[in-house]
Structures are given as C-alpha cells and as structure tokens.
Write a protein that holds these residues in place. Structure first.
Motif, PDB file in Angstrom:
ATOM      1  N   TRP A 233       0.837  -1.215   0.000  1.00 56.34           N
ATOM      2  CA  TRP A 233       0.000   0.000   0.000  1.00 56.34           C
ATOM      3  C   TRP A 233       0.865   1.256   0.000  1.00 56.34           C
ATOM      4  O   TRP A 233       0.531   2.255  -0.642  1.00 56.34           O
ATOM      5  CB  TRP A 233      -0.918   0.009   1.218  1.00 56.34           C
ATOM      6  CG  TRP A 233      -2.050  -0.981   1.151  1.00 56.34           C
ATOM      7  CD1 TRP A 233      -2.254  -2.047   1.956  1.00 56.34           C
ATOM      8  CD2 TRP A 233      -3.131  -0.965   0.210  1.00 56.34           C
ATOM      9  NE1 TRP A 233      -3.389  -2.720   1.592  1.00 56.34           N
ATOM     10  CE2 TRP A 233      -3.957  -2.072   0.520  1.00 56.34           C
ATOM     11  CE3 TRP A 233      -3.477  -0.149  -0.864  1.00 56.34           C
ATOM     12  CZ2 TRP A 233      -5.105  -2.371  -0.198  1.00 56.34           C
ATOM     13  CZ3 TRP A 233      -4.629  -0.432  -1.587  1.00 56.34           C
ATOM     14  CH2 TRP A 233      -5.420  -1.536  -1.259  1.00 56.34           C
ATOM     15  N   LYS A 234       1.978   1.193   0.708  1.00 56.89           N
ATOM     16  CA  LYS A 234       2.865   2.364   0.774  1.00 56.89           C
ATOM     17  C   LYS A 234       3.433   2.685  -0.604  1.00 56.89           C
ATOM     18  O   LYS A 234       3.433   3.844  -1.042  1.00 56.89           O
ATOM     19  CB  LYS A 234       3.998   2.106   1.773  1.00 56.89           C
ATOM     20  CG  LYS A 234       4.948   3.296   1.923  1.00 56.89           C
ATOM     21  CD  LYS A 234       6.062   3.007   2.903  1.00 56.89           C
ATOM     22  CE  LYS A 234       7.080   2.047   2.308  1.00 56.89           C
ATOM     23  NZ  LYS A 234       8.277   1.889   3.186  1.00 56.89           N
ATOM     24  N   TYR A 235       3.901   1.653  -1.320  1.00 56.89           N
ATOM     25  CA  TYR A 235       4.499   1.900  -2.631  1.00 56.89           C
ATOM     26  C   TYR A 235       3.439   2.270  -3.674  1.00 56.89           C
ATOM     27  O   TYR A 235       3.733   3.026  -4.610  1.00 56.89           O
ATOM     28  CB  TYR A 235       5.302   0.684  -3.085  1.00 56.89           C
ATOM     29  CG  TYR A 235       6.654   0.624  -2.426  1.00 56.89           C
ATOM     30  CD1 TYR A 235       7.654   1.520  -2.780  1.00 56.89           C
ATOM     31  CD2 TYR A 235       6.931  -0.302  -1.429  1.00 56.89           C
ATOM     32  CE1 TYR A 235       8.895   1.497  -2.167  1.00 56.89           C
ATOM     33  CE2 TYR A 235       8.173  -0.337  -0.805  1.00 56.89           C
ATOM     34  CZ  TYR A 235       9.153   0.559  -1.175  1.00 56.89           C
ATOM     35  OH  TYR A 235      10.379   0.544  -0.555  1.00 56.89           O
ATOM     36  N   ILE A 236       2.243   1.781  -3.506  1.00 58.19           N
ATOM     37  CA  ILE A 236       1.157   2.222  -4.396  1.00 58.19           C
ATOM     38  C   ILE A 236       0.892   3.709  -4.196  1.00 58.19           C
ATOM     39  O   ILE A 236       0.699   4.468  -5.152  1.00 58.19           O
ATOM     40  CB  ILE A 236      -0.126   1.400  -4.130  1.00 58.19           C
ATOM     41  CG1 ILE A 236       0.059  -0.040  -4.627  1.00 58.19           C
ATOM     42  CG2 ILE A 236      -1.337   2.042  -4.818  1.00 58.19           C
ATOM     43  CD1 ILE A 236      -1.110  -0.951  -4.291  1.00 58.19           C
ATOM     44  N   SER A 237       0.915   4.134  -2.926  1.00 55.51           N
ATOM     45  CA  SER A 237       0.706   5.544  -2.627  1.00 55.51           C
ATOM     46  C   SER A 237       1.837   6.399  -3.188  1.00 55.51           C
ATOM     47  O   SER A 237       1.605   7.468  -3.767  1.00 55.51           O
ATOM     48  CB  SER A 237       0.596   5.742  -1.116  1.00 55.51           C
ATOM     49  OG  SER A 237       0.498   7.102  -0.787  1.00 55.51           O
ATOM     50  N   LEU A 238       3.075   5.919  -3.056  1.00 53.10           N
ATOM     51  CA  LEU A 238       4.221   6.688  -3.522  1.00 53.10           C
ATOM     52  C   LEU A 238       4.261   6.823  -5.043  1.00 53.10           C
ATOM     53  O   LEU A 238       4.801   7.808  -5.569  1.00 53.10           O
ATOM     54  CB  LEU A 238       5.517   6.038  -3.034  1.00 53.10           C
ATOM     55  CG  LEU A 238       5.767   6.047  -1.515  1.00 53.10           C
ATOM     56  CD1 LEU A 238       7.030   5.264  -1.183  1.00 53.10           C
ATOM     57  CD2 LEU A 238       5.869   7.467  -0.991  1.00 53.10           C
ATOM     58  N   SER A 239       3.695   5.860  -5.757  1.00 57.29           N
ATOM     59  CA  SER A 239       3.748   5.890  -7.222  1.00 57.29           C
ATOM     60  C   SER A 239       2.520   6.548  -7.848  1.00 57.29           C
ATOM     61  O   SER A 239       2.312   6.445  -9.051  1.00 57.29           O
ATOM     62  CB  SER A 239       3.890   4.458  -7.763  1.00 57.29           C
ATOM     63  OG  SER A 239       2.774   3.664  -7.376  1.00 57.29           O
ATOM     64  N   ARG A 240       1.727   7.255  -7.028  1.00 61.02           N
ATOM     65  CA  ARG A 240       0.466   7.812  -7.534  1.00 61.02           C
ATOM     66  C   ARG A 240       0.685   8.835  -8.654  1.00 61.02           C
ATOM     67  O   ARG A 240      -0.107   8.879  -9.610  1.00 61.02           O
ATOM     68  CB  ARG A 240      -0.324   8.451  -6.387  1.00 61.02           C
ATOM     69  CG  ARG A 240       0.391   9.585  -5.675  1.00 61.02           C
ATOM     70  CD  ARG A 240      -0.384  10.048  -4.452  1.00 61.02           C
ATOM     71  NE  ARG A 240       0.285  11.161  -3.768  1.00 61.02           N
ATOM     72  CZ  ARG A 240       1.220  11.023  -2.848  1.00 61.02           C
ATOM     73  NH1 ARG A 240       1.615   9.800  -2.512  1.00 61.02           N
ATOM     74  NH2 ARG A 240       1.765  12.074  -2.275  1.00 61.02           N
ATOM     75  N   ASN A 241       1.739   9.646  -8.562  1.00 59.72           N
ATOM     76  CA  ASN A 241       1.980  10.639  -9.613  1.00 59.72           C
ATOM     77  C   ASN A 241       2.260   9.974 -10.951  1.00 59.72           C
ATOM     78  O   ASN A 241       1.741  10.391 -11.995  1.00 59.72           O
ATOM     79  CB  ASN A 241       3.163  11.538  -9.230  1.00 59.72           C
ATOM     80  CG  ASN A 241       2.816  12.507  -8.124  1.00 59.72           C
ATOM     81  OD1 ASN A 241       1.674  12.904  -7.964  1.00 59.72           O
ATOM     82  ND2 ASN A 241       3.803  12.890  -7.338  1.00 59.72           N
ATOM     83  N   SER A 242       3.106   8.942 -10.922  1.00 58.43           N
ATOM     84  CA  SER A 242       3.419   8.236 -12.158  1.00 58.43           C
ATOM     85  C   SER A 242       2.189   7.549 -12.731  1.00 58.43           C
ATOM     86  O   SER A 242       1.980   7.547 -13.958  1.00 58.43           O
ATOM     87  CB  SER A 242       4.516   7.199 -11.901  1.00 58.43           C
ATOM     88  OG  SER A 242       5.694   7.826 -11.446  1.00 58.43           O
ATOM     89  N   MET A 243       1.362   6.982 -11.864  1.00 59.25           N
ATOM     90  CA  MET A 243       0.147   6.300 -12.329  1.00 59.25           C
ATOM     91  C   MET A 243      -0.789   7.271 -13.051  1.00 59.25           C
ATOM     92  O   MET A 243      -1.342   6.964 -14.109  1.00 59.25           O
ATOM     93  CB  MET A 243      -0.560   5.648 -11.135  1.00 59.25           C
ATOM     94  CG  MET A 243       0.239   4.508 -10.507  1.00 59.25           C
ATOM     95  SD  MET A 243      -0.421   3.958  -8.912  1.00 59.25           S
ATOM     96  CE  MET A 243      -2.017   3.333  -9.408  1.00 59.25           C
TER      97      MET A 243
END
Length: 601
Positions: A233-243
C-alpha cells in the motif's frame, strides 16, 4: 639601511610563504577533504546490503521526479526538458557534496515560480540565474555563513511556503479546466483570468483534471491502510503521480489517433541529453543583444531572494530528516551551490531540496546518497527514449499533480500550534503570507524577516525588568529584578524605569537593590547610565546597591570609578545586605550629627 629593508622584506616574504604553505597543507588534509567531499566518508564504508535499498528508493523517487520535473518546467514558463535537466544534474552532484542521505535535489514549485518572470523573457535567464545563484550559495557556504538561516523563524517560512502553494495552485487551476494559463502567475491575476474566461472551460480537460486530482488525494491516504501488506500500500501511494501521468498520457494518445485533440497536451520535448556548455553570459531579446550587466540589472533583487529561498528549503529539509545528527548547514549550502553551478552547464533551471521527494526517499528506506544515481539515471533514460511519449501528457494531468503537491504544503496544523503557544508569532506569519500573495515572494520573505528582527530589537531595547516595593528587616526597599542581559540598547530603559518608580514612591524608599544574577555582561553605555542613575538617585536621597552581579559586569563600572566598588554586594543574603546598609547609615548619621549637651555629659 638598504640591507635592513632587504632583511625585513625577506622575513616578510618567508612569513607569507609559510602562511600560504600552511593553508595549502590544511586544505590538503584528509579531514578537510572529507568535510568538503562527504562522499569520501560514506563510500568506503558502503555495504553490499545497501545496494538493493538504495536502488528501490532511487527508482521510487524517479517515478515521482520525472512527472514533477516536467510539470515544474512548465510552471517556470520553460520547455519541460529544462526541469528534467535540473533533476538529473542535481541528483548526480549532490551525491558528491551532500551530507544527508535522504535529500533529493531538483527543481521545485517555489523555484519554478520565482524564476518564471525571467524565464518567459528568454530561457537563457533561467540558466543564468542558476549559475549566479549557485555562485552566491557556494560563497556563503565556503564562508561558513549557514548560521544566517537561523534569523528566519518557522512562522515566516510557513507563511512563505503557504503563499507559494496558494499562488502555484491558483495558477494551475486554469490548466486543470483546459484553459490557457495567464503569463502573470500571481494569485489575483490567476483567479481574475479564470473567472473572466470561464466560458472557455473544456469539458474533457476538466473531467480528466478533476478526476486525476481526486485520485491523487485519495491515493495519498492509502499508505495509512492497515489491511493486508502495508508495504505494498505504501508503494502504491508513492507511485500515484506516475500512475496518473501514465494513464493520462495513454488516454490522450488513444483518443488522438484519429487526428482529434481531446485534451490540451504538453507538446514537443527536445529529445536527447543536453550539451555541456558554459551558461549564457549574454543573450538576445527581440533580436537585441543583452550583456552580462544588463542581465544582472534585469534580475535585480532575485539575486538575493532566490539563493536565500534555496538555502532555506534545503537546510529545513536536511534538519527534518537528519535523524538526530547535526546538520552542517554550510556544507549543505556548498552542495546546493555546486548543484546549481553544474546544472547551469547543462541548461538547468535553479534547483534546491524537494520536501516531497525527500520524504519519498526516506519512506522508501534509502541507506546512502547513492540512491540519487538511480534517480538521475532514470531521468537521463527518460530524456533519451521517452520524449515522444511525453508529447501526449495532458496539461490537465500535470496541473492535478502540481495542485495535489501544493495542497500538502498548506500546513494548517502549524498555524493552530502557533495560536496555542504564542499568538504574537502569527504577525510575521500573516505579514509574510499576505505580502507574498499580493506583492511578491521576494519582498514577502523580506518583510517577514524584518518583523522578526523588530521583535528581537524590541526585546533587546526593552528587557524584562520587574520593580516592586518589598519589606526586608522592617525596611521598605525597591527591589529591581533584571531578567535579561543589559547592553547599550536597554541602558536608558533601565534608568527611566527606576527613576519613574522612584518619583512615584520617593517619600517611602531610601534604598534600591538591583539583582544581577542574570546580567552576564554590560557595556560602556550601560555603565555610564548606571553612574548617571546613581547621581540622580542621590538627589532623591536614595542609594543604589548592585546585588550578586558577576565580576565581568562589576569591573566595567569600577573601571570608570574604582571608588564605587562598595556598591556591589556578593555572596551575601539580601537580609544581610539590607542590615549592613542601614547599620552603616546609622553610623554615618551619628558621626555627622552635632554634639548635644547629653553627649558631652
């Protein structure tokens, strides 16, 4: 005579030569080199186990850096590649000179906003500012002037940051709804343009921009989910801009294959790596050549404000993530100065520390600054191979990324904390905030600093002095408790306050005791005013005693008049001081009283 002069000259030459050699030897010491090049400290101790952590952290930061660098290049009024140039050179240079493993160097929203007014004239100004700002910051760092940042308080920094966030976010509202952004990006102009061109809102851009913004704000909270694997969940949150950027780019590409333009897109980005060349010391504006001195005059006060803001950002970030270590502010300034100077040779805009990317770096578990190599390499690969893909990035998507980042800079909790602790500190905050919003960022932070300095000067000129009438051993005395050090600015204030008190109580008090436990030292002006005060009190039939003053302060006054050493009482209780004074007073009165018949008998 000539031989004497020759000998003196030879001695002086040998002395100067020795001084120079000693300076060179000191510079060449291993300890000095390690201080100026921190990479020599951590690289020999690097462990293989750190490599995976640094690679993951660098990759994660890179996913955020690339879209933000493109976005902030646009905010600065430049082509997006300028933001990417800044990012990759900042990452590589900080590895050599930086001291904090978590800090990432790249362009930021605030730097982009501050350079915007010059970059829209010609991109050469942005590169030139990067070089000049870097030289100023490097010089301040080499002179160990990192202490200067201590004169800027947290309320001023908070007001400046919030004003920049409001300004940048407001400027992107137009892009969020598919409208052209105004050339003047300050808050009033942005909202005026929005409301006067509201009929030109584009539905597709608005839907994409608003949905992207909501997605970013929601995804930011996923790191707090406790269900399942929290790391995922943490890495999903961190990659939100790229997504968001990947989705928006893919959508724009698919919908524009038939030749239509459903969204306003970023457009062409210059492919490939930048040329390594000196920064522009002259340029052309409207086919007219502009030289170095003219460029300096055009930039004006920003030559001071941009380096100052850059230093504030990186030092504040380094202190936040130092994890108990002492931050060498001067070395951080040297690192930042070198990042800007080296960046100017690859056409970079000004850079500083990024709080968002530094937080991501820290949360990703980075072990050393080596993670910056991975981030910088990702930016280089993007420049080399992905520029055609960047063509389709919707401006509404970039606007949502910027606005989401700006929302996180609005720290309302700090305002609440100031209100709870000391409300007067809201004054420099409000002055900074309003001046930045409605005048300029440069003058806003200057006004905030001036308010802070005025607070300091006021406290120096009017120290805490408590006067009260107390009864000791049956006598009424005036007890003066000075809670701060005394210097020339407060000397007259102390005298005025005591005389005013005595004029209101002149028939009741014949002794004043000044407590000096917290008076570490005094200067000549204070000493002269105390001597003048003693003379004024004698007119009012009152004596002055200095109780528990240290030797340093005592010697300043006794140096002017050694006969006054009796005024200073030390290592005695206040009761003994009062008793001794009135006993000696009675003896003096008896000696001065005329003899009577009873005395003779």
């Amino acid at each position: 005579m000539t031989n004497v002069n020759d000998n003196l000259f030879a001695q002086q030459f040998r002395s100067n030569q020795s001084t120079v050699l000693n300076g060179i030897k000191k510079l060449c010491k291993v300890s000095t080199l390690k201080n100026k090049f921190p990479v020599l400290n951590w690289l020999p101790k690097y462990q293989a186990s750190f490599l995976l952590c640094d690679a993951i952290a660098g990759f994660t930061v890179g996913l955020t850096t690339i879209p933000q660098a493109i976005a902030y290049g646009v905010v600065a009024g430049l082509q997006p590649q300028y933001g990417l140039y800044a990012a990759f050179m900042g990452c590589f240079t900080y590895i050599i000179f930086g001291t904090c493993k978590d800090v990432t160097i790249a362009t930021t929203a605030i730097m982009a906003l501050m350079v915007h007014d010059y970059a829209i004239i010609t991109p050469d100004f942005a590169v030139f500012i990067s070089f000049i700002a870097g030289c100023v910051i490097l010089l301040l760092g080499l002179l160990n002037l990192g202490v200067l940042v201590r004169f800027i308080s947290i309320p001023v920094i908070t007001g400046f940051t919030m004003a920049a966030a409001f300004t940048i976010g407001s400027a992107q509202v137009n892009n969020l709804f598919g409208m052209k952004s105004p050339s003047n990006q300050f808050l009033p102009s942005s909202w005026q343009h929005f409301f006067t061109h509201v009929t030109s809102i584009r539905l597709n851009d608005s839907l994409l921009g608003v949905c992207s913004l909501i997605f970013l704000l929601v995804m930011k909270k996923t790191k707090n989910i406790h269900y399942g694997n929290r790391t995922i969940w943490k890495y999903i949150s961190l990659s939100r801009n790229s997504m968001v950027v990947i989705f928006g780019t893919l959508l724009a590409y698919l919908l524009s294959r038939d030749g239509s333009e459903p969204f306003r897109i970023t457009g062409n980005i210059t492919a490939g790596l930048p040329f390594f060349r000196p920064p522009p010391f002259r340029t052309h504006i409207d086919e007219e050549e502009v030289y170095f001195t003219d460029m300096i005059q055009t930039i004006g006060s920003s030559l001071a404000s941009i380096p100052l803001v850059s230093i504030l950002e990186i030092v504040a970030i380094a202190k936040t993530f130092s994890k108990g270590k002492v931050v060498n502010a001067s070395q951080e300034m040297i690192a930042l100065g070198m990042c800007n100077i080296m960046g100017s040779f690859v056409s970079s805009m000004p850079v500083t520390g990024s709080f968002t990317r530094t937080a991501i770096n820290n949360a990703s578990g980075v072990k050393t600054p080596l993670g910056g190599i991975v981030t910088g390499t990702m930016v280089l690969l993007a420049l080399a191979f992905l520029t055609q893909t960047f063509y389709y990035i919707p401006k509404a998507t970039l606007a949502s990324v910027i606005i989401a980042a700006m929302i996180s800079l609005v720290e309302l909790d700090k305002i609440a904390d100031v209100w709870k602790s000391k409300r007067i500190d809201l004054l420099p905050f409000m002055v900074t905030l309003l001046t930045c919003l409605f005048w300029s960022l440069e003058y806003g932070i200057l006004c905030g600093v001036l308010i802070n300095i005025s607070f300091v000067l006021y406290r120096v000129a009017r120290p805490q002095i408590y006067l009260d009438t107390i009864k000791i051993c049956g006598y009424d005395i005036c007890f003066v408790d000075v809670k701060q050090r005394l210097d020339f600015a407060s000397a007259e204030y102390l005298k005025e306050k005591i005389l005013k008190f005595m004029n209101e109580n002149r028939h009741d008090i014949s002794l004043i005791i000044v407590k000096g436990v917290e008076i570490n030292s005094i200067d000549y002006t204070v000493a002269v005013n105390l001597l003048s005060l003693k003379e004024d009190l004698e007119v009012l039939s009152c004596d002055l005693i200095c109780w528990n003053w240290n030797d340093s302060a005592t010697n300043v006054i006794c140096g002017l008049n050694s006969e006054l050493r009796y005024m200073f009482k030390k290592e005695q209780s206040i009761e003994d001081v009062v008793n001794d004074y009135y006993l000696s007073l009675e003896k003096r009165n008896e000696c001065s009283r005329p003899a009577t018949l009873a005395d003779i008998s």
